[in-house]
Motif scaffolding. Structure first.
Motif, PDB file in Angstrom:
ATOM      1  N   ALA A  21       0.814  -1.219   0.000  1.00 40.63           N
ATOM      2  CA  ALA A  21       0.000   0.000   0.000  1.00 40.63           C
ATOM      3  C   ALA A  21       0.847   1.268   0.000  1.00 40.63           C
ATOM      4  O   ALA A  21       0.474   2.270  -0.614  1.00 40.63           O
ATOM      5  CB  ALA A  21      -0.932  -0.003   1.212  1.00 40.63           C
ATOM      6  N   ILE A  22       1.983   1.233   0.675  1.00 38.01           N
ATOM      7  CA  ILE A  22       2.821   2.429   0.814  1.00 38.01           C
ATOM      8  C   ILE A  22       3.952   2.373  -0.209  1.00 38.01           C
ATOM      9  O   ILE A  22       4.727   1.411  -0.247  1.00 38.01           O
ATOM     10  CB  ILE A  22       3.385   2.530   2.241  1.00 38.01           C
ATOM     11  CG1 ILE A  22       2.224   2.542   3.254  1.00 38.01           C
ATOM     12  CG2 ILE A  22       4.247   3.777   2.405  1.00 38.01           C
ATOM     13  CD1 ILE A  22       2.663   2.501   4.695  1.00 38.01           C
ATOM     14  N   ALA A  23       4.048   3.410  -1.023  1.00 41.74           N
ATOM     15  CA  ALA A  23       4.974   3.406  -2.157  1.00 41.74           C
ATOM     16  C   ALA A  23       6.426   3.188  -1.739  1.00 41.74           C
ATOM     17  O   ALA A  23       7.165   2.452  -2.400  1.00 41.74           O
ATOM     18  CB  ALA A  23       4.834   4.715  -2.932  1.00 41.74           C
ATOM     19  N   ARG A  24       6.853   3.803  -0.633  1.00 38.44           N
ATOM     20  CA  ARG A  24       8.269   3.707  -0.259  1.00 38.44           C
ATOM     21  C   ARG A  24       8.678   2.300   0.175  1.00 38.44           C
ATOM     22  O   ARG A  24       9.865   1.993   0.250  1.00 38.44           O
ATOM     23  CB  ARG A  24       8.600   4.717   0.840  1.00 38.44           C
ATOM     24  CG  ARG A  24       7.847   4.539   2.138  1.00 38.44           C
ATOM     25  CD  ARG A  24       8.146   5.702   3.085  1.00 38.44           C
ATOM     26  NE  ARG A  24       7.314   5.700   4.264  1.00 38.44           N
ATOM     27  CZ  ARG A  24       7.598   5.051   5.383  1.00 38.44           C
ATOM     28  NH1 ARG A  24       8.726   4.348   5.462  1.00 38.44           N
ATOM     29  NH2 ARG A  24       6.789   5.101   6.426  1.00 38.44           N
ATOM     30  N   TYR A  25       7.698   1.451   0.461  1.00 37.86           N
ATOM     31  CA  TYR A  25       8.011   0.072   0.829  1.00 37.86           C
ATOM     32  C   TYR A  25       8.155  -0.834  -0.394  1.00 37.86           C
ATOM     33  O   TYR A  25       8.621  -1.966  -0.271  1.00 37.86           O
ATOM     34  CB  TYR A  25       6.920  -0.500   1.742  1.00 37.86           C
ATOM     35  CG  TYR A  25       6.998  -0.022   3.171  1.00 37.86           C
ATOM     36  CD1 TYR A  25       7.813  -0.665   4.097  1.00 37.86           C
ATOM     37  CD2 TYR A  25       6.258   1.073   3.598  1.00 37.86           C
ATOM     38  CE1 TYR A  25       7.887  -0.230   5.415  1.00 37.86           C
ATOM     39  CE2 TYR A  25       6.324   1.516   4.909  1.00 37.86           C
ATOM     40  CZ  TYR A  25       7.141   0.862   5.815  1.00 37.86           C
ATOM     41  OH  TYR A  25       7.217   1.299   7.116  1.00 37.86           O
ATOM     42  N   ARG A  26       7.759  -0.346  -1.553  1.00 35.57           N
ATOM     43  CA  ARG A  26       7.734  -1.210  -2.740  1.00 35.57           C
ATOM     44  C   ARG A  26       9.121  -1.509  -3.289  1.00 35.57           C
ATOM     45  O   ARG A  26       9.280  -2.413  -4.108  1.00 35.57           O
ATOM     46  CB  ARG A  26       6.856  -0.575  -3.823  1.00 35.57           C
ATOM     47  CG  ARG A  26       5.393  -0.501  -3.413  1.00 35.57           C
ATOM     48  CD  ARG A  26       4.548   0.283  -4.390  1.00 35.57           C
ATOM     49  NE  ARG A  26       3.232   0.564  -3.820  1.00 35.57           N
ATOM     50  CZ  ARG A  26       2.452   1.565  -4.186  1.00 35.57           C
ATOM     51  NH1 ARG A  26       2.852   2.401  -5.142  1.00 35.57           N
ATOM     52  NH2 ARG A  26       1.285   1.748  -3.612  1.00 35.57           N
ATOM     53  N   THR A  27      10.119  -0.761  -2.842  1.00 33.04           N
ATOM     54  CA  THR A  27      11.484  -1.020  -3.304  1.00 33.04           C
ATOM     55  C   THR A  27      12.209  -2.026  -2.411  1.00 33.04           C
ATOM     56  O   THR A  27      13.295  -2.492  -2.761  1.00 33.04           O
ATOM     57  CB  THR A  27      12.290   0.290  -3.334  1.00 33.04           C
ATOM     58  OG1 THR A  27      12.306   0.860  -2.014  1.00 33.04           O
ATOM     59  CG2 THR A  27      11.665   1.287  -4.299  1.00 33.04           C
ATOM     60  N   LYS A  28      11.613  -2.363  -1.265  1.00 29.24           N
ATOM     61  CA  LYS A  28      12.272  -3.277  -0.333  1.00 29.24           C
ATOM     62  C   LYS A  28      12.091  -4.723  -0.788  1.00 29.24           C
ATOM     63  O   LYS A  28      11.031  -5.115  -1.264  1.00 29.24           O
ATOM     64  CB  LYS A  28      11.712  -3.091   1.078  1.00 29.24           C
ATOM     65  CG  LYS A  28      12.008  -1.708   1.652  1.00 29.24           C
ATOM     66  CD  LYS A  28      11.616  -1.616   3.114  1.00 29.24           C
ATOM     67  CE  LYS A  28      11.997  -0.256   3.689  1.00 29.24           C
ATOM     68  NZ  LYS A  28      11.722  -0.153   5.134  1.00 29.24           N
ATOM     69  N   GLN A  29      13.149  -5.501  -0.604  1.00 26.97           N
ATOM     70  CA  GLN A  29      13.136  -6.880  -1.062  1.00 26.97           C
ATOM     71  C   GLN A  29      12.201  -7.751  -0.213  1.00 26.97           C
ATOM     72  O   GLN A  29      11.935  -7.455   0.958  1.00 26.97           O
ATOM     73  CB  GLN A  29      14.556  -7.458  -1.021  1.00 26.97           C
ATOM     74  CG  GLN A  29      15.539  -6.756  -1.945  1.00 26.97           C
ATOM     75  CD  GLN A  29      15.095  -6.800  -3.393  1.00 26.97           C
ATOM     76  OE1 GLN A  29      14.737  -7.863  -3.911  1.00 26.97           O
ATOM     77  NE2 GLN A  29      15.104  -5.648  -4.057  1.00 26.97           N
ATOM     78  N   VAL A  30      11.727  -8.825  -0.819  1.00 28.07           N
ATOM     79  CA  VAL A  30      10.899  -9.792  -0.108  1.00 28.07           C
ATOM     80  C   VAL A  30      11.815 -10.714   0.693  1.00 28.07           C
ATOM     81  O   VAL A  30      12.822 -11.204   0.179  1.00 28.07           O
ATOM     82  CB  VAL A  30      10.051 -10.621  -1.092  1.00 28.07           C
ATOM     83  CG1 VAL A  30       9.240 -11.683  -0.343  1.00 28.07           C
ATOM     84  CG2 VAL A  30       9.129  -9.706  -1.889  1.00 28.07           C
ATOM     85  N   SER A  31      11.486 -10.929   1.951  1.00 26.05           N
ATOM     86  CA  SER A  31      12.297 -11.801   2.806  1.00 26.05           C
ATOM     87  C   SER A  31      12.205 -13.250   2.342  1.00 26.05           C
ATOM     88  O   SER A  31      11.410 -13.597   1.462  1.00 26.05           O
ATOM     89  CB  SER A  31      11.817 -11.690   4.258  1.00 26.05           C
ATOM     90  OG  SER A  31      11.859 -10.347   4.699  1.00 26.05           O
TER      91      SER A  31
END
Length: 273
Positions: A21-31
């Protein structure tokens, strides 16, 4: 259920990231692990097209220690949570939750297992508590929370988690954030199987603590007065229409009582280490 994210195709991982939902989290890798938040009935329902997932970061020993020091292993911080899975500690971040189309996960998934009952309850409380909680008046809550912590009452209740089901609080006026005085009652809900001596111990401990808080706030003009009518027998704003017993068995707390009582955040007491 917990899914092995390392077995997912790159395009699936990309879709999971883009579905946050939050754009800035979309660049973080999936664990390396994913926890499925959606219920089994929703997953099986052909009319439900979305599955909610949250990455589960495996913590090393130092990260786990720091997270537990900040109480992330209790469902009291609605941004982050630590759950146990076997011998691992997994960190969940609410900002990383994805709502993914089921079709994206159509390929066979490698399921690693399930959280145990305790951890599942913590996970549910973490998600539900973010929305299903009504805040207490600020002037009351600051005093009450600080007193409970300083007196070690959370630790006391945590050690008796098998007997203590919940803590119910009545506050009036409930809509005034900075009232000069409040009527308050605290009722500890006791499990039906609680031994009599533990019940008495809880009652005596809470009575003593509430009496102290009643007296301290009544003598200090610089803070709100918390009038525990169940201690003094006097109610500033009138006798509550609900139970005001310091301890009550689960069967004695009715749906009518719950109209007036609110459960306090007993995450610390309900989920011992």
């Amino acid at each position: 259920m917990i899914v092995d994210a390392e077995q997912l195709h790159p395009e699936v991982l990309a879709e999971i990231k883009d579905s946050r939902a939050i754009a800035r989290y979309r660049t973080k890798q999936v664990s390396t692990k994913l926890i499925v938040l959606s219920q089994d009935c929703d997953i099986a329902n052909p009319n439900e097209s979305i599955v909610e997932l949250v990455p589960a970061k495996v913590l090393n020993e130092n990260q786990e220690r720091k997270g537990r020091e900040r109480k992330f292993d209790k469902p009291s911080n609605y941004g982050k949570l630590i759950v146990r899975f076997g011998g691992e500690y997994l960190e969940l971040d609410a900002g990383m939750i994805s709502a993914v189309e089921k079709a994206t996960l159509s390929a066979p998934l490698n399921f690693l297992g399930e959280l145990d009952d305790r951890e599942q309850r913590i996970l549910i409380d973490w998600r539900v508590g973010r929305y299903n909680r009504k805040p207490f008046p600020d002037a009351f809550n600051r005093l009450f929370k600080k007193f409970f912590e300083e007196q070690g009452l959370w630790d006391f209740l945590e050690q008796r988690c098998d007997e203590v089901s919940d803590v119910w609080v009545y506050v009036s006026p409930e809509g005034e954030e900075q009232a000069a005085q409040y009527d308050v009652s605290v009722t500890v809900e006791i499990d039906q199987k609680c031994p009599a001596h533990v019940h008495n111990e809880v009652h005596e401990k809470l009575y003593s603590a509430l009496k102290t808080l009643h007296e301290v706030t009544g003598q200090d003009p610089g803070i709100a007065t918390l009038n525990f009518g169940q201690i003094s027998g006097d109610w500033i704003f009138g006798l509550p229409r609900c139970t005001v017993e310091i301890t009550a068995m689960s069967e004695d707390i009715s749906l009518f009582d719950i109209q007036f009582l609110r459960t306090y955040n007993t995450a610390f007491a309900c989920y011992p280490d």
